[in-house]
Motif scaffolding. Structure first.
Motif, PDB file in Angstrom:
ATOM      1  N   GLY A  75       3.772  11.104 -33.784  1.00  0.00           N
ATOM      2  CA  GLY A  75       3.916  11.760 -32.497  1.00  0.00           C
ATOM      3  C   GLY A  75       5.065  12.751 -32.485  1.00  0.00           C
ATOM      4  O   GLY A  75       4.979  13.821 -31.866  1.00  0.00           O
ATOM      5  N   ARG A  76       6.155  12.416 -33.149  1.00  0.00           N
ATOM      6  CA  ARG A  76       7.317  13.305 -33.191  1.00  0.00           C
ATOM      7  C   ARG A  76       6.980  14.660 -33.802  1.00  0.00           C
ATOM      8  O   ARG A  76       7.508  15.699 -33.394  1.00  0.00           O
ATOM      9  CB  ARG A  76       8.449  12.646 -33.993  1.00  0.00           C
ATOM     10  CG  ARG A  76       9.729  13.480 -34.069  1.00  0.00           C
ATOM     11  CD  ARG A  76      10.500  13.210 -35.333  1.00  0.00           C
ATOM     12  NE  ARG A  76       9.731  13.485 -36.532  1.00  0.00           N
ATOM     13  CZ  ARG A  76       9.626  14.688 -37.091  1.00  0.00           C
ATOM     14  NH1 ARG A  76      10.227  15.732 -36.557  1.00  0.00           N
ATOM     15  NH2 ARG A  76       8.909  14.841 -38.187  1.00  0.00           N
ATOM     16  N   LYS A  77       6.070  14.679 -34.779  1.00  0.00           N
ATOM     17  CA  LYS A  77       5.698  15.940 -35.418  1.00  0.00           C
ATOM     18  C   LYS A  77       5.111  16.938 -34.433  1.00  0.00           C
ATOM     19  O   LYS A  77       5.214  18.147 -34.623  1.00  0.00           O
ATOM     20  CB  LYS A  77       4.695  15.675 -36.537  1.00  0.00           C
ATOM     21  CG  LYS A  77       5.262  14.943 -37.738  1.00  0.00           C
ATOM     22  CD  LYS A  77       4.193  14.720 -38.792  1.00  0.00           C
ATOM     23  CE  LYS A  77       4.738  13.971 -39.994  1.00  0.00           C
ATOM     24  NZ  LYS A  77       3.688  13.720 -41.020  1.00  0.00           N
ATOM     25  N   GLU A  78       4.488  16.421 -33.368  1.00  0.00           N
ATOM     26  CA  GLU A  78       3.842  17.287 -32.379  1.00  0.00           C
ATOM     27  C   GLU A  78       4.709  17.507 -31.145  1.00  0.00           C
ATOM     28  O   GLU A  78       4.296  18.202 -30.220  1.00  0.00           O
ATOM     29  CB  GLU A  78       2.502  16.671 -31.956  1.00  0.00           C
ATOM     30  CG  GLU A  78       1.508  16.489 -33.084  1.00  0.00           C
ATOM     31  CD  GLU A  78       1.062  17.819 -33.682  1.00  0.00           C
ATOM     32  OE1 GLU A  78       0.958  18.812 -32.916  1.00  0.00           O
ATOM     33  OE2 GLU A  78       0.843  17.871 -34.903  1.00  0.00           O
ATOM     34  N   ALA A  79       5.898  16.907 -31.137  1.00  0.00           N
ATOM     35  CA  ALA A  79       6.745  16.954 -29.940  1.00  0.00           C
ATOM     36  C   ALA A  79       7.557  18.237 -29.879  1.00  0.00           C
ATOM     37  O   ALA A  79       8.105  18.692 -30.892  1.00  0.00           O
ATOM     38  CB  ALA A  79       7.678  15.751 -29.918  1.00  0.00           C
ATOM     39  N   ASN A  80       7.659  18.813 -28.686  1.00  0.00           N
ATOM     40  CA  ASN A  80       8.406  20.050 -28.479  1.00  0.00           C
ATOM     41  C   ASN A  80       9.662  19.864 -27.629  1.00  0.00           C
ATOM     42  O   ASN A  80      10.418  20.812 -27.432  1.00  0.00           O
ATOM     43  CB  ASN A  80       7.499  21.084 -27.788  1.00  0.00           C
ATOM     44  CG  ASN A  80       6.294  21.433 -28.631  1.00  0.00           C
ATOM     45  OD1 ASN A  80       6.416  21.844 -29.771  1.00  0.00           O
ATOM     46  ND2 ASN A  80       5.099  21.249 -28.065  1.00  0.00           N
ATOM     47  N   GLY A  81       9.893  18.660 -27.136  1.00  0.00           N
ATOM     48  CA  GLY A  81      10.978  18.437 -26.192  1.00  0.00           C
ATOM     49  C   GLY A  81      12.365  18.499 -26.811  1.00  0.00           C
ATOM     50  O   GLY A  81      12.550  18.275 -28.015  1.00  0.00           O
ATOM     51  N   ASP A  82      13.347  18.792 -25.959  1.00  0.00           N
ATOM     52  CA  ASP A  82      14.747  18.713 -26.374  1.00  0.00           C
ATOM     53  C   ASP A  82      15.143  17.261 -26.594  1.00  0.00           C
ATOM     54  O   ASP A  82      15.964  16.961 -27.468  1.00  0.00           O
ATOM     55  CB  ASP A  82      15.648  19.327 -25.299  1.00  0.00           C
ATOM     56  CG  ASP A  82      15.331  20.784 -25.032  1.00  0.00           C
ATOM     57  OD1 ASP A  82      15.410  21.574 -25.982  1.00  0.00           O
ATOM     58  OD2 ASP A  82      15.001  21.122 -23.874  1.00  0.00           O
ATOM     59  N   TYR A  83      14.580  16.379 -25.769  1.00  0.00           N
ATOM     60  CA  TYR A  83      14.804  14.951 -25.882  1.00  0.00           C
ATOM     61  C   TYR A  83      13.459  14.272 -26.097  1.00  0.00           C
ATOM     62  O   TYR A  83      12.462  14.625 -25.460  1.00  0.00           O
ATOM     63  CB  TYR A  83      15.450  14.387 -24.616  1.00  0.00           C
ATOM     64  CG  TYR A  83      16.771  15.026 -24.230  1.00  0.00           C
ATOM     65  CD1 TYR A  83      17.649  15.518 -25.197  1.00  0.00           C
ATOM     66  CD2 TYR A  83      17.136  15.139 -22.890  1.00  0.00           C
ATOM     67  CE1 TYR A  83      18.861  16.095 -24.844  1.00  0.00           C
ATOM     68  CE2 TYR A  83      18.345  15.704 -22.525  1.00  0.00           C
ATOM     69  CZ  TYR A  83      19.205  16.198 -23.500  1.00  0.00           C
ATOM     70  OH  TYR A  83      20.395  16.769 -23.141  1.00  0.00           O
ATOM     71  N   LEU A  84      13.429  13.283 -26.980  1.00  0.00           N
ATOM     72  CA  LEU A  84      12.196  12.557 -27.277  1.00  0.00           C
ATOM     73  C   LEU A  84      12.326  11.134 -26.748  1.00  0.00           C
ATOM     74  O   LEU A  84      13.250  10.405 -27.129  1.00  0.00           O
ATOM     75  CB  LEU A  84      11.926  12.545 -28.782  1.00  0.00           C
ATOM     76  CG  LEU A  84      11.272  13.811 -29.370  1.00  0.00           C
ATOM     77  CD1 LEU A  84      12.158  15.031 -29.188  1.00  0.00           C
ATOM     78  CD2 LEU A  84      10.958  13.620 -30.853  1.00  0.00           C
ATOM     79  N   PHE A  85      11.411  10.768 -25.865  1.00  0.00           N
ATOM     80  CA  PHE A  85      11.435   9.449 -25.234  1.00  0.00           C
ATOM     81  C   PHE A  85      10.337   8.596 -25.851  1.00  0.00           C
ATOM     82  O   PHE A  85       9.159   8.738 -25.536  1.00  0.00           O
ATOM     83  CB  PHE A  85      11.237   9.592 -23.734  1.00  0.00           C
ATOM     84  CG  PHE A  85      11.426   8.311 -22.957  1.00  0.00           C
ATOM     85  CD1 PHE A  85      12.248   7.303 -23.418  1.00  0.00           C
ATOM     86  CD2 PHE A  85      10.781   8.135 -21.734  1.00  0.00           C
ATOM     87  CE1 PHE A  85      12.425   6.126 -22.701  1.00  0.00           C
ATOM     88  CE2 PHE A  85      10.956   6.968 -20.999  1.00  0.00           C
ATOM     89  CZ  PHE A  85      11.785   5.963 -21.491  1.00  0.00           C
TER      90      PHE A  85
END
Length: 307
Positions: A75-85
């Protein structure tokens, strides 16, 4: 406003995951967020129907069960956020949860990761997590503060630095991930978030709990409160965590302690409770650590049999 990527992993729990998604859309007020759901090799692929039901969500399908860290890292590979929850699928959010956690990271740049207060979903006035004590690296023991206590606000003053975050709900600064790398995938289940905490702390960040942020957790829905899978990985990974993070002298003390004290005590309890197969998985957990390196991704357990 910092953007947030909410990442959760589903494994054979369509209804549970949908309850989480519904709680995010009905209760969360913070924006901007994106929601990413990783299906971690469920027997019946729920992604096609989910794409129709939740068009605003990003869905990822893995054909294999990658474990807790592997699924979240996908999931992190597709994440664009400044913060990852990173949030367990067996949780439900509260109205100011994300906002409170974002405020912590915004106001305290030294904080690399933060968890909220966690209450049990089935007993909403009861605490599961109000922070962790520091790890005793000689025994691999730490205490989950407040667990099983009625929440009367007695730990709300603990907002601030804590021993470890809780893997059920942890918001992580992207730059911290870029600095130390992703969650270690060689644990499969349990202790990987604690190992990640150690890496992030060694990189110079602090780990916090925010007691004004609250989430509800339906604990142990995935593996059960007592199971061979849980018993194996809790023992295997307790040893592995020490091997990866303790000093030589701490490991020198830990190994005799585990073999002479912990293993016989556990075996006695297994026999007392007629859990004969638990003896076998404990011995397998010990011998795995004797035969494999600290970075091995050989889990030592028939992962394909998990369903």
């Amino acid at each position: 406003m910092k953007s947030v990527s909410v990442i959760t992993v589903n494994f054979n729990q369509r209804v549970v995951t949908e309850a989480l998604l519904d709680s995010i859309f009905s209760k969360n007020r913070y924006q901007p967020i994106e929601v990413i759901v990783v299906d971690n090799g469920s027997k019946d692929d729920p992604v096609p129907s989910w794409k129709s039901k939740y068009p605003a969500i990003k869905f990822i399908r893995s054909n294999a069960n990658l474990g807790f860290a592997g699924g979240n890292n996908l999931g992190r590979k597709e994440a664009n956020g400044d913060y990852l929850f990173f949030i367990n699928n067996d949780t439900e959010v509260t109205e100011h949860l994300i906002e409170e956690l974002v405020n912590t990271l915004d106001k305290h740049p030294e904080v690399g990761m933060v968890s909220p207060k966690i209450r049990y979903y089935s007993q909403p006035d009861t605490l599961q997590y109000a922070g962790f004590s520091k790890m005793n690296f000689y025994t691999a023991r730490t205490a989950c503060i407040g667990q099983f206590e009625k929440d009367k606000g007695q730990y709300d003053h603990l907002t601030g630095e804590t021993g470890y975050i809780h893997g059920a709900a942890m918001m992580v600064r992207r730059e911290a991930i870029d600095k130390v790398g992703v969650m270690p995938e060689n644990y499969f289940l349990y202790y990987e978030e604690m190992d990640w905490c150690e890496q992030i702390k060694r990189a110079g960040y602090k780990v916090w709990v925010n007691m004004q942020a609250v989430i509800y957790h339906k604990e142990s829905l995935t593996v059960g409160s007592s199971s061979l899978l849980k018993e194996y990985f809790m023992n295997r990974n307790r040893i592995l965590f020490i091997r990866r993070n303790a000093t030589f002298f701490q490991r020198f003390i830990f190994w005799p302690y585990f073999i002479i004290v912990v293993a016989p005590r556990n075996i006695y309890n297994y026999i007392k409770n007629k859990q004969w197969s638990f003896v076998r998985v404990l011995l397998r957990a010990i011998t795995w650590n004797m035969a494999n390196g600290v970075d091995s991704k050989n889990f030592g357990y028939p992962i394909k049999s998990i369903s």
